[in-house]
Write an enzyme that holds these catalytic residues in place. Structure first.
Site, PDB file in Angstrom:
ATOM      1  N   ASP A   1      -4.053   5.444   6.586  1.00  0.00           N
ATOM      2  CA  ASP A   1      -4.242   6.822   7.581  1.00  0.00           C
ATOM      3  C   ASP A   1      -5.101   5.986   8.535  1.00  0.00           C
ATOM      4  OD1 ASP A   1      -4.922   9.094   7.611  1.00  0.00           O
ATOM      5  OD2 ASP A   1      -6.126   9.268   6.149  1.00  0.00           O
TER       6      ASP A   1
ATOM      7  N   GLU B   1       0.765  -1.165   0.119  1.00  0.00           N
ATOM      8  CA  GLU B   1      -0.074  -0.346   0.091  1.00  0.00           C
ATOM      9  C   GLU B   1       0.976   1.388   0.052  1.00  0.00           C
ATOM     10  OE1 GLU B   1      -2.476   1.307  -1.111  1.00  0.00           O
ATOM     11  OE2 GLU B   1      -4.923   1.326   0.839  1.00  0.00           O
ATOM     12  N   ASP B   2       0.469   2.421  -0.174  1.00  0.00           N
ATOM     13  CA  ASP B   2       1.054   3.591  -0.289  1.00  0.00           C
ATOM     14  C   ASP B   2       0.744   4.561   1.188  1.00  0.00           C
ATOM     15  OD1 ASP B   2      -1.730   4.095  -0.396  1.00  0.00           O
ATOM     16  OD2 ASP B   2      -1.580   5.574  -2.025  1.00  0.00           O
TER      17      ASP B   2
ATOM     18  N   PHE C   1      -2.093  15.764   4.701  1.00  0.00           N
ATOM     19  CA  PHE C   1      -1.846  15.244   3.874  1.00  0.00           C
ATOM     20  C   PHE C   1      -1.055  15.086   3.076  1.00  0.00           C
ATOM     21  CE2 PHE C   1      -4.508  13.920  -0.568  1.00  0.00           C
ATOM     22  CZ  PHE C   1      -5.059  13.081   0.301  1.00  0.00           C
TER      23      PHE C   1
ATOM     24  N   ARG D   1      -0.082  12.141  -8.986  1.00  0.00           N
ATOM     25  CA  ARG D   1       0.678  10.576  -8.189  1.00  0.00           C
ATOM     26  C   ARG D   1       2.199  10.691  -8.823  1.00  0.00           C
ATOM     27  NH1 ARG D   1      -4.038   7.036  -6.766  1.00  0.00           N
ATOM     28  NH2 ARG D   1      -5.178   7.613  -7.508  1.00  0.00           N
TER      29      ARG D   1
HETATM   30  P1  IMP Z   1      -7.875   4.489   5.337  1.00  0.00           P
HETATM   31  O1  IMP Z   1      -8.758   3.739   5.614  1.00  0.00           O
HETATM   32  O2  IMP Z   1      -7.940   5.633   5.596  1.00  0.00           O
HETATM   33  O3  IMP Z   1      -6.058   4.353   6.014  1.00  0.00           O
HETATM   34  O4  IMP Z   1      -6.871   4.897   4.160  1.00  0.00           O
HETATM   35  C1  IMP Z   1      -5.723   4.721   3.175  1.00  0.00           C
HETATM   36  C2  IMP Z   1      -6.281   4.730   1.797  1.00  0.00           C
HETATM   37  O5  IMP Z   1      -6.419   6.489   1.665  1.00  0.00           O
HETATM   38  C3  IMP Z   1      -4.540   5.310   1.172  1.00  0.00           C
HETATM   39  O6  IMP Z   1      -4.567   3.371   0.642  1.00  0.00           O
HETATM   40  C4  IMP Z   1      -5.092   6.527   0.585  1.00  0.00           C
HETATM   41  O7  IMP Z   1      -5.173   5.915  -0.996  1.00  0.00           O
HETATM   42  C5  IMP Z   1      -5.535   7.363   0.540  1.00  0.00           C
HETATM   43  N1  IMP Z   1      -4.887   7.720   1.732  1.00  0.00           N
HETATM   44  C6  IMP Z   1      -5.199   8.184   2.973  1.00  0.00           C
HETATM   45  N2  IMP Z   1      -4.279   9.340   3.460  1.00  0.00           N
HETATM   46  C7  IMP Z   1      -3.759   9.813   2.101  1.00  0.00           C
HETATM   47  C8  IMP Z   1      -2.872  11.002   1.872  1.00  0.00           C
HETATM   48  O8  IMP Z   1      -2.051  11.361   2.504  1.00  0.00           O
HETATM   49  N3  IMP Z   1      -2.583  11.831   0.610  1.00  0.00           N
HETATM   50  C9  IMP Z   1      -3.313  10.647  -0.236  1.00  0.00           C
HETATM   51  N4  IMP Z   1      -3.894   9.773  -0.180  1.00  0.00           N
HETATM   52  C10 IMP Z   1      -4.480   8.731   1.319  1.00  0.00           C
HETATM   53 MG    MG Z   2      -4.574   3.788  -1.728  1.00  0.00          MG
END
Ligand code: IMP
Ligand code: MG
Length: 174
Positions: free
Chosen positions: A101, A97-98, A150, A163
């Site tokens: 969060d 994963e990137d 962010f 991206r």
């Molecule tokens: P989560 O379900 O809140 O953990 O969200 C995960 C996904 O949200 C990541 O795989 C990203 O695609 C996106 N995401 C969360 N934080 C960021 C950020 O700071 N920048 C860009 N995408 C984010």
């Molecule tokens: Mg993602």
């Protein structure tokens, strides 16, 4: 409202970290092969660079899940947009994963993947925002822990933009 990008992690620092992660993964999976499960779209840039740094046999496939709209907050509702083409039964699956969060996306996904009978299931994320976690997900391999800002670049987007940046930056609005 206009936005500008402030560099947070340089291209060189990202590359060095990925080499480090690749070496660690190669060591941990020695004598085995690893199946990289790339989460589209954000995970693509990281996955391909990481794959090149892994010395054990690698195969890979892609999955696309929806959890974010144009906003910057996870919805908690996760939908599989594109599933794997291949079975993961009996494989050493490493989800790439990137960024983690809130952890909502991965919490859902890991449960879904576990039910498919992999030999092992681990998680690798380039970035982690531990302060934001609401779901209990543990990351096995983390590139960088970052504060609650962010970020974009290296696969990560703000409303589908940025991206392609070769470094990781913070979006600033003015
Ligand atoms: P989560 O379900 O809140 O953990 O969200 C995960 C996904 O949200 C990541 O795989 C990203 O695609 C996106 N995401 C969360 N934080 C960021 C950020 O700071 N920048 C860009 N995408 C984010
Ligand atoms: Mg993602």
């Amino acid at each position: 409202m206009s936005e500008r990008i402030r560099e947070l992690i340089s291209e060189a620092d990202v590359a060095a970290k990925i080499a480090e992660l690749g070496a660690q993964i190669s060591k941990d999976y020695e004598g085995e092969s690893v199946f990289l499960l790339c989460i589209l779209k954000g995970g693509v840039f990281f996955t391909t660079e990481l794959a090149k740094r892994i010395t054990v046999p690698v195969s890979l496939d892609f999955m696309s899940v929806y959890s974010y709209g144009a906003q910057t907050e996870s919805s908690g509702i996760v939908r599989i947009i594109k599933d794997l083409d291949t079975s993961i039964e009996g494989k050493n699956v490493l989800v790439v994963e990137d960024i983690i969060d809130t952890g909502r996306t991965l919490a859902y996904l890991l449960e879904n993947l576990k039910a498919r009978g992999p030999k092992s299931l681990k998680l690798c994320a380039l970035l982690d925002k531990p302060d934001r976690r609401v779901s209990n997900v543990s990351v096995d391999y983390t590139g960088f822990c970052i504060p609650d800002e962010f970020v974009v670049g290296y696969g990560m987007d703000y409303d589908q933009n940025y991206r392609n940046l070769p470094y990781i930056g913070v979006v600033e609005f003015s």
